[in-house]
Design an enzyme around this catalytic site. Structure first.
Site, PDB file in Angstrom:
ATOM      1  N   GLU B 222       7.112  55.752  84.647  1.00 46.93           N
ATOM      2  CA  GLU B 222       7.356  55.963  86.242  1.00 46.93           C
ATOM      3  C   GLU B 222       7.475  55.148  86.504  1.00 46.93           C
ATOM      4  O   GLU B 222       6.718  54.171  86.817  1.00 46.93           O
ATOM      5  CB  GLU B 222       7.655  56.962  86.392  1.00 46.93           C
ATOM      6  N   HIS B 260       3.672  63.123  91.721  1.00 46.94           N
ATOM      7  CA  HIS B 260       2.891  62.576  90.676  1.00 46.94           C
ATOM      8  C   HIS B 260       2.204  61.533  91.854  1.00 46.94           C
ATOM      9  O   HIS B 260       2.414  60.916  92.656  1.00 46.94           O
ATOM     10  CB  HIS B 260       3.587  61.546  89.897  1.00 46.94           C
TER      11      HIS B 260
END
Lengths: 402, 309
Positions: B222, B260
């Site tokens: 990511e 995150h």
């Protein structure tokens, strides 16, 4: 969590890092008094917002949108100028390269004494994820965008690293100062500054400190002319004092509300709202909406164990956005059971009403129960078999509705 | 074979008497994980019932390892105490067994605590940390297997695909699709989405390369940092097994943290575009949509002569 320059400078002052005298002001009268208290002369009148690029920013009237003044940081040499600049700043909207086009309403001001400047440097302290270290970056090219310097003149950026929680050694700080060609008193002040900053960084659980510019005065003193600090939200449990420093006016109201409910929400500019469990899958869902010709309206992660209330809050946050023309729900039930999600969706729809198309993709634990609950609800909910299928459907439904 | 965790691995749960520890401990036991003990300071001498079996609780990790010969510890410890709990486990494994595996599920550990932990771990070269802020690691068996973390066990099946990912639910997506095309998993590792972490992509890739059971790899990254680019470079130099990759966050705006802690594009760095480019240059089969990971994997297996057309 970000804090204002005036708050960062107080932390600097408390840690023994040299800054100029300054006063935090909320209105023009405060600013005039501050100017007198600082002994008149030359002062900087500085907008306080949680974004950089203030000096080159432009101020607009919040209602009419008319241009008020160029520059969110002004040098004033008289009472009249202080009055003029502070009234041009306070209550108006400052648009900088970092605020986006909508800008930020300025509610706080900092009036700071001036100093003579011999040279401007760049200094930053942060956690470097590549090396699992604390990192100090410094450059002789201060006062400008560091990304630009990194692009144009990367050799001018010097670095020192420190493992663990011990901070930097005197040798390291002296060698860094030497790389900036500092000597004598300036070098020793610089070294002290690095050691004090690293102690403060660790004790105060900073995420990043940026001083741009750090200046050397004509007399060889080293002074932090600007100060930007972000604090590590994960450490808030051991810093009750942060509660007072937090300026909720600077944060998006809806993002605060989402956080309080345990949701992670970021507003975007598109028209397809989405609700997903897990940060990676939530990003991937946005990407796939775009891949099939749509534009995502938000990032929204309901987390691993969302309950009915959280799903309802998530839905209401999505529906509040007037740009949203359709919604895609994408849940991979692991810990979270699909039947619970299905019930949450139905209760949210019943509570909030649904006039826009809704596509739901469920997978994982209790998926069949979840689908049965949705199809038995009599509500106009489209179900999808995969993420691609869901994205294609919602993109088409939104197009058809237009 | 499998990576780091055998089907019968002896597991401790730190934080076993807490809500999360009890809930996930039960799920792990139901799956077939071999939970030999738990640790909660002050609760030593008691037991906790997981899936009908009484598991002994100890005050200290060291004592628990001596009594149970545990080789793995999984942490469901709240963030304020997680850093110290990892350090305690690391020292105990090092002192008693000379090696060990620590899996930290906890989300929200202060970054400076993790700096402290990672520098301390350098003293224990054979102790490995996975996480924090991760779903854990699972090695599926023919029946049951070893599930060490919070992933839904029932979607897994024993097989030859190794999966490594920064994201939990995206891993489940990849698992479901490998199972969907008739494949199974050797080991699935969630390394987590925090900026400072124990095990990285390259550690996992090396282990999958060496593992005879693993014949192909799915790598899910990511935005943020440069771990994906470094992994791609490693694969270019050392990889012999086919790799399928996906990177989440093509549409993420710069400067915004996407859930995150580590998922942020800062100063124009860490974009999905750069990572996908690095993947392509390394010969990784890139899926542009997580729904097609299964199809892309099928193609990679066929190209490598590992599956019939």
């Amino acid at each position: 969590m970000n804090i204002h320059e005036y708050q960062a400078k107080k932390m600097f002052r408390d840690a023994g890092v040299p800054v100029l005298d300054g006063v935090h002001c909320k209105n023009v009268n405060d600013a005039i008094k501050a100017y007198e208290d600082l002994g008149k002369g030359t002062v900087a009148v500085k907008s306080q917002i949680h974004a950089g690029g203030r000096g080159k920013g432009v101020l607009y009237h919040p209602k009419t949108g008319e241009l008020v003044m160029n520059g969110g940081v002004k040098i004033a040499t008289s009472l009249e100028e202080v009055e003029q600049y502070s009234s041009g700043i306070l209550g108006n909207v400052l648009v900088t390269k970092q605020t986006g086009d909508s800008g930020k309403l300025v509610r706080n001001l900092y009036v700071e004494s001036g100093c003579d400047i011999d040279h401007e440097y760049y200094l930053a302290m942060l956690v470097d994820r590549g090396s699992n270290s604390l990192l100090v970056m410094a450059s002789v090219e201060g006062g400008m965008d560091i990304e630009e310097v990194a692009e144009r003149n990367p050799e001018s950026i010097h670095r020192i690293y420190s493992r663990g929680k011990n901070g930097f050694s005197e040798e390291q700080s002296l060698s860094l100062g030497g790389n900036l060609e500092l000597t004598g008193k300036s070098l020793s002040e610089f070294s002290k500054m690095i050691l004090r900053l690293s102690k403060m960084f660790i004790e105060s659980d900073c995420g990043m400190i940026e001083i741009n510019p750090l200046v050397k005065t004509g007399g060889g003193d080293m002074i932090a002319l600007d100060a930007k600090i972000s604090l590590d939200d994960n450490a808030s449990f051991r810093h009750p004092e942060w509660e007072e420093m937090r300026d909720l006016d600077e944060e998006e109201e809806v993002e605060i509300r989402a956080n309080q409910t345990g949701l992670s929400y970021v507003k975007l500019d598109g028209d397809i709202g989405c609700m997903v469990n897990g940060a990676g899958l939530a990003m991937a869902t946005m990407d796939v909406i775009k891949l099939y010709g749509g534009e995502p309206a938000n990032f929204l992660d309901v987390g691993g164990g969302a309950d009915e209330d959280q799903v309802t809050t998530a839905f209401s946050i999505i529906l509040e956005d007037p740009n949203v023309k359709g919604i895609l729900v994408n849940i991979f039930g692991g810990i979270m059971r699909c039947d619970i999600i299905a019930r949450g969706i139905i209760s949210a729809v019943n509570k909030l009403g649904l006039t826009r198309p809704l596509v739901v993709r469920l997978a994982g634990t209790n998926v069949e129960d979840g689908k049965a609950i949705l199809s038995g609800s009599g509500l106009n909910i489209h179900t999808a078999t995969s993420l691609s299928d869901g994205a294609k459907r919602i993109v088409n439904l939104v197009k058809e509705a237009q | 074979m499998s990576v780091w965790v055998g089907e019968e691995a002896r597991i401790l749960i730190q934080g076993i008497t807490g809500k999360q520890g009890g809930f996930h401990g039960t799920k792990m036991a139901e799956y077939g994980s071999n939970i030999v003990g738990g640790v909660t300071p002050g609760k030593g001498g008691t037991t906790v019932s997981l899936n009908g079996r009484d598991v002994p609780v100890f005050n200290r990790v060291e004592e628990a390892i001596i009594q149970t010969d545990a080789e793995v510890s999984v942490l469901y410890v709240p963030p304020p105490f997680a850093g110290a709990a990892i350090k305690e486990a690391a020292a105990a494994f090092h002192n008693i067994r000379g090696e060990g595996l620590i899996v930290c599920i906890t989300e929200g550990i202060p970054i400076l605590d993790m700096l402290d932990v990672t520098s301390e771990l350098e003293r224990y070269p054979l102790v490995r940390l996975i996480g924090p802020n991760c779903p854990g690691i699972i090695t599926p068996g023919e029946i049951g297997g070893s599930k060490i973390g919070i992933m839904p066990g029932q979607i897994h099946r024993k097989g030859r695909i190794g999966i490594v990912s920064k994201s939990g639910t995206l891993t489940y997506e990849a698992v479901a699709q490998t199972t969907g095309i008739g494949e199974g998993q050797s080991t699935c590792i969630g390394i987590g989405g925090d900026p400072i972490q124990g095990t990285g992509f390259i550690d996992c890739l090396e282990a999958f390369e060496q593992d005879p059971q693993t014949e192909a790899i799915v790598l899910i990254g990511e935005i943020g940092g440069s771990a994906e680019e470094e992994a791609a470079l490693w694969i270019r130099k050392n990889g012999t097994k086919p790799v399928v990759g996906f990177v989440a966050g093509s549409t993420a705006p710069p400067g915004k943290r996407m859930g995150h802690a580590g998922a942020i594009i800062s100063g124009g760095k860490g974009t999905a575009e750069e990572k996908i480019k690095a993947f392509e240059e390394a010969g990784i089969y890139v899926a542009n949509d997580p729904s097609v990971i299964g199809d892309v994997l099928k193609k990679a297996l066929v190209d490598a002569g590992l599956a019939a057309k």
